[in-house]
Motif scaffolding. Structure first.
Motif, PDB file in Angstrom:
ATOM      1  N   MET A 198       0.836  -1.189   0.000  1.00  0.00           N
ATOM      2  CA  MET A 198       0.000   0.000   0.000  1.00  0.00           C
ATOM      3  C   MET A 198       0.876   1.246   0.000  1.00  0.00           C
ATOM      4  O   MET A 198       1.835   1.341   0.758  1.00  0.00           O
ATOM      5  N   THR A 199       0.551   2.203  -0.863  1.00  0.00           N
ATOM      6  CA  THR A 199       1.292   3.446  -0.962  1.00  0.00           C
ATOM      7  C   THR A 199       0.642   4.508  -0.085  1.00  0.00           C
ATOM      8  O   THR A 199      -0.566   4.702  -0.130  1.00  0.00           O
ATOM      9  N   THR A 200       1.440   5.185   0.712  1.00  0.00           N
ATOM     10  CA  THR A 200       0.929   6.309   1.490  1.00  0.00           C
ATOM     11  C   THR A 200       1.596   7.580   1.017  1.00  0.00           C
ATOM     12  O   THR A 200       2.775   7.586   0.657  1.00  0.00           O
ATOM     13  N   TYR A 201       0.844   8.651   1.001  1.00  0.00           N
ATOM     14  CA  TYR A 201       1.393   9.919   0.540  1.00  0.00           C
ATOM     15  C   TYR A 201       0.542  11.066   1.047  1.00  0.00           C
ATOM     16  O   TYR A 201      -0.529  10.873   1.617  1.00  0.00           O
ATOM     17  N   THR A 202       1.030  12.275   0.826  1.00  0.00           N
ATOM     18  CA  THR A 202       0.322  13.464   1.284  1.00  0.00           C
ATOM     19  C   THR A 202      -0.129  14.297   0.096  1.00  0.00           C
ATOM     20  O   THR A 202       0.447  14.234  -0.986  1.00  0.00           O
ATOM     21  N   VAL A 203      -1.169  15.058   0.319  1.00  0.00           N
ATOM     22  CA  VAL A 203      -1.600  16.090  -0.620  1.00  0.00           C
ATOM     23  C   VAL A 203      -1.479  17.418   0.114  1.00  0.00           C
ATOM     24  O   VAL A 203      -2.026  17.575   1.207  1.00  0.00           O
ATOM     25  N   GLU A 204      -0.765  18.350  -0.461  1.00  0.00           N
ATOM     26  CA  GLU A 204      -0.483  19.611   0.207  1.00  0.00           C
ATOM     27  C   GLU A 204      -0.816  20.779  -0.714  1.00  0.00           C
ATOM     28  O   GLU A 204      -0.652  20.689  -1.932  1.00  0.00           O
ATOM     29  N   LYS A 205      -1.303  21.866  -0.132  1.00  0.00           N
ATOM     30  CA  LYS A 205      -1.646  23.051  -0.910  1.00  0.00           C
ATOM     31  C   LYS A 205      -0.749  24.215  -0.486  1.00  0.00           C
ATOM     32  O   LYS A 205      -0.555  24.459   0.704  1.00  0.00           O
ATOM     33  N   ILE A 206      -0.253  24.935  -1.484  1.00  0.00           N
ATOM     34  CA  ILE A 206       0.564  26.112  -1.228  1.00  0.00           C
ATOM     35  C   ILE A 206      -0.196  27.331  -1.728  1.00  0.00           C
ATOM     36  O   ILE A 206      -0.507  27.443  -2.916  1.00  0.00           O
ATOM     37  N   GLY A 207      -0.510  28.238  -0.828  1.00  0.00           N
ATOM     38  CA  GLY A 207      -1.277  29.426  -1.165  1.00  0.00           C
ATOM     39  C   GLY A 207      -0.439  30.481  -1.854  1.00  0.00           C
ATOM     40  O   GLY A 207       0.790  30.397  -1.941  1.00  0.00           O
ATOM     41  N   GLY A 208      -1.105  31.519  -2.331  1.00  0.00           N
ATOM     42  CA  GLY A 208      -0.448  32.541  -3.129  1.00  0.00           C
ATOM     43  C   GLY A 208       0.611  33.328  -2.389  1.00  0.00           C
ATOM     44  O   GLY A 208       1.676  33.638  -2.951  1.00  0.00           O
ATOM     45  N   THR A 209       0.350  33.668  -1.129  1.00  0.00           N
ATOM     46  CA  THR A 209       1.341  34.412  -0.347  1.00  0.00           C
ATOM     47  C   THR A 209       2.609  33.601  -0.178  1.00  0.00           C
ATOM     48  O   THR A 209       3.723  34.120  -0.302  1.00  0.00           O
TER      49      THR A 209
END
Length: 243
Positions: free
Chosen positions: A1-12
């Motif tokens: 099983m693969t585990t990973y993250t989803v991350e968001k980088i905002g404009g600032t």
């Protein structure tokens, strides 16, 4: 099983790119791999305000000028393009990388300009009403900011030896659009192996639904949220949002 993250980088945060690069993109939560992560990026700070309108003051950007058939929209788009090129100049020390980044965004801006010009000319005839096309114009103007930052990020990482993949959910040249945001994301990830690739995803995503008609300026958060819930990401281990 693969585990990973989803991350968001905002404009600032994107506007402080060197800090993000050193402390986030090149520094995974575990030392074992740079991969098994997905990044959703917003446009550089203030750029979407210039393309659409300022959220704080209401100052018009390109879109309201187009909507009112104000010829100043071309000058405003020129100003936005120069801001994008200046960002490229600051971001890429290697002249070949900078030339490639400039060529990419100049092409997108040129296509947007040509499309808007053609629509405005057609709508001079009474049979065609500009208001019918304004939602689509707003959508592809908004997409310019995200494709700029995502393309630059992927290119910068590639120049540093990272196998980054630019995931362009704007679907700018697609013959047909997927029906929903969920379908757009699933199709984009069909051939991506997150164990060996680092996807850099545009915060804007196109579909027949029209992401801005549903969420307006909150579209990047919705792309992030849908990406988390996508069947393509059923082994999600953790999430992070950088504002």
């Amino acid at each position: 099983m693969t585990t990973y993250t989803v991350e968001k980088i905002g404009g600032t945060s994107m506007s402080a790119f060197d800090t993000v690069l050193d402390n986030i993109l090149l520094r995974p939560a575990t030392e074992s791999s740079l991969y098994n992560r997905v990044f959703v990026v917003s446009a550089y700070g203030g750029l979407t305000d210039s393309l659409l309108e300022c959220k704080r003051t209401g100052k018009p950007g390109v879109y309201p000028l187009v909507a009112s058939s104000d010829e100043r929209w071309t000058n405003e788009l020129d100003t936005v393009e120069q801001r994008m090129l200046l960002t490229n100049d600051h971001m890429f020390a290697d002249p070949m990388d900078r030339m490639a980044a400039d060529k990419f965004i100049r092409s997108r801006v040129s296509e947007a300009r040509r499309c808007i010009t053609n629509l405005l000319e057609v709508c001079q005839y009474g049979q065609f009403d500009l208001t019918n096309y304004l939602p689509e114009i707003r959508e592809f103007l908004a997409s310019l900011g995200e494709v700029h930052s995502a393309y630059n990020t992927a290119m910068k990482l590639k120049s540093m030896g990272v196998n980054a993949t630019f995931v362009d959910l704007s679907l700018w040249d697609a013959e047909t659009l997927p029906e929903t945001l969920e379908q757009a994301i699933s199709q984009a990830f069909e051939n991506i192996d997150i164990k060996t690739e680092l996807p850099i995803v545009t915060g804007y995503a196109a579909s027949k639904q029209g992401v801005m008609s549903l969420y307006d300026r909150g579209y990047s958060e919705m792309t992030f949220s849908v990406l988390l819930a996508s069947p393509m990401l059923i082994w999600l281990s953790s999430t992070k949002s950088i504002i």
